[in-house]
Structures are given as C-alpha cells and as structure tokens.
Scaffold this motif. Sequence first.
Motif, PDB file in Angstrom:
ATOM      1  N   PHE A  26       0.819  -1.209   0.000  1.00  0.00           N
ATOM      2  CA  PHE A  26       0.000   0.000   0.000  1.00  0.00           C
ATOM      3  C   PHE A  26       0.856   1.263   0.000  1.00  0.00           C
ATOM      4  O   PHE A  26       0.501   2.253  -0.628  1.00  0.00           O
ATOM      5  CB  PHE A  26      -0.960   0.004   1.193  1.00  0.00           C
ATOM      6  N   SER A  27       1.982   1.260   0.671  1.00  0.00           N
ATOM      7  CA  SER A  27       2.874   2.418   0.685  1.00  0.00           C
ATOM      8  C   SER A  27       3.448   2.688  -0.700  1.00  0.00           C
ATOM      9  O   SER A  27       3.481   3.822  -1.168  1.00  0.00           O
ATOM     10  CB  SER A  27       4.015   2.202   1.679  1.00  0.00           C
ATOM     11  N   VAL A  28       3.898   1.648  -1.364  1.00  0.00           N
ATOM     12  CA  VAL A  28       4.459   1.804  -2.717  1.00  0.00           C
ATOM     13  C   VAL A  28       3.372   2.237  -3.695  1.00  0.00           C
ATOM     14  O   VAL A  28       3.601   3.089  -4.553  1.00  0.00           O
ATOM     15  CB  VAL A  28       5.138   0.495  -3.184  1.00  0.00           C
ATOM     16  N   THR A  29       2.171   1.683  -3.558  1.00  0.00           N
ATOM     17  CA  THR A  29       1.059   2.063  -4.429  1.00  0.00           C
ATOM     18  C   THR A  29       0.777   3.556  -4.312  1.00  0.00           C
ATOM     19  O   THR A  29       0.621   4.251  -5.317  1.00  0.00           O
ATOM     20  CB  THR A  29      -0.206   1.267  -4.060  1.00  0.00           C
ATOM     21  N   SER A  30       0.741   4.063  -3.090  1.00  0.00           N
ATOM     22  CA  SER A  30       0.497   5.494  -2.895  1.00  0.00           C
ATOM     23  C   SER A  30       1.621   6.328  -3.483  1.00  0.00           C
ATOM     24  O   SER A  30       1.388   7.363  -4.097  1.00  0.00           O
ATOM     25  CB  SER A  30       0.343   5.809  -1.401  1.00  0.00           C
ATOM     26  N   GLU A  31       2.850   5.888  -3.286  1.00  0.00           N
ATOM     27  CA  GLU A  31       4.002   6.628  -3.809  1.00  0.00           C
ATOM     28  C   GLU A  31       3.976   6.677  -5.333  1.00  0.00           C
ATOM     29  O   GLU A  31       4.230   7.718  -5.938  1.00  0.00           O
ATOM     30  CB  GLU A  31       5.299   5.975  -3.318  1.00  0.00           C
ATOM     31  N   LEU A  32       3.656   5.565  -5.977  1.00  0.00           N
ATOM     32  CA  LEU A  32       3.623   5.507  -7.437  1.00  0.00           C
ATOM     33  C   LEU A  32       2.469   6.299  -8.027  1.00  0.00           C
ATOM     34  O   LEU A  32       2.544   6.757  -9.158  1.00  0.00           O
ATOM     35  CB  LEU A  32       3.536   4.055  -7.914  1.00  0.00           C
ATOM     36  N   ASN A  33       1.389   6.470  -7.278  1.00  0.00           N
ATOM     37  CA  ASN A  33       0.200   7.157  -7.786  1.00  0.00           C
ATOM     38  C   ASN A  33       0.186   8.648  -7.505  1.00  0.00           C
ATOM     39  O   ASN A  33      -0.764   9.323  -7.884  1.00  0.00           O
ATOM     40  CB  ASN A  33      -1.060   6.522  -7.197  1.00  0.00           C
ATOM     41  N   LYS A  34       1.205   9.193  -6.847  1.00  0.00           N
ATOM     42  CA  LYS A  34       1.227  10.632  -6.570  1.00  0.00           C
ATOM     43  C   LYS A  34       1.186  11.413  -7.877  1.00  0.00           C
ATOM     44  O   LYS A  34       1.995  11.216  -8.757  1.00  0.00           O
ATOM     45  CB  LYS A  34       2.477  11.015  -5.782  1.00  0.00           C
TER      46      LYS A  34
END
Length: 66
Positions: A26-34
């Motif tokens: 979930f952390s990586v998903t949020s980072e990639l979707n910024k």
Amino acid sequence: MATRKVAILMFDDVEVLDFAGFFEVFSVTSELNKGDSLPLGMVNCIICAIVGGEFYQSSSLKQTIS
C-alpha cells in the motif's frame, strides 16, 4: 480520486509478512500514484490493534502499538 483508508490489525504471534507485506504494497502504491490519475488512487495505511501494548511476532520480534 479519494484517498482510501486501510487498517492492518496486529495480534500476538503474527507473521512479519502478514502485516509488513501489505503495509509495503500500500505504501508503494500510494508513492507511485502521486500526481497520477491511476485507478488505485492514494492509500492511507495504518497498523492498529484492538488493545494497545506490546505484541510479539512469530519470530520473537517485539512491536509496540500505543
């Protein structure tokens, strides 16, 4: 897109990957979707417990949740 909220529940004898794996995804998903308009959007992920205190994972690693 709205931010999604995800809570990961901690308990005694939890496997490290049972919470750390999901937290990382979930952390990586949020980072990639910024800044993007990808369908997944942002994810606000927290680790919680029914009762705060110390939890010992299956590998004897201690986690404290207040």
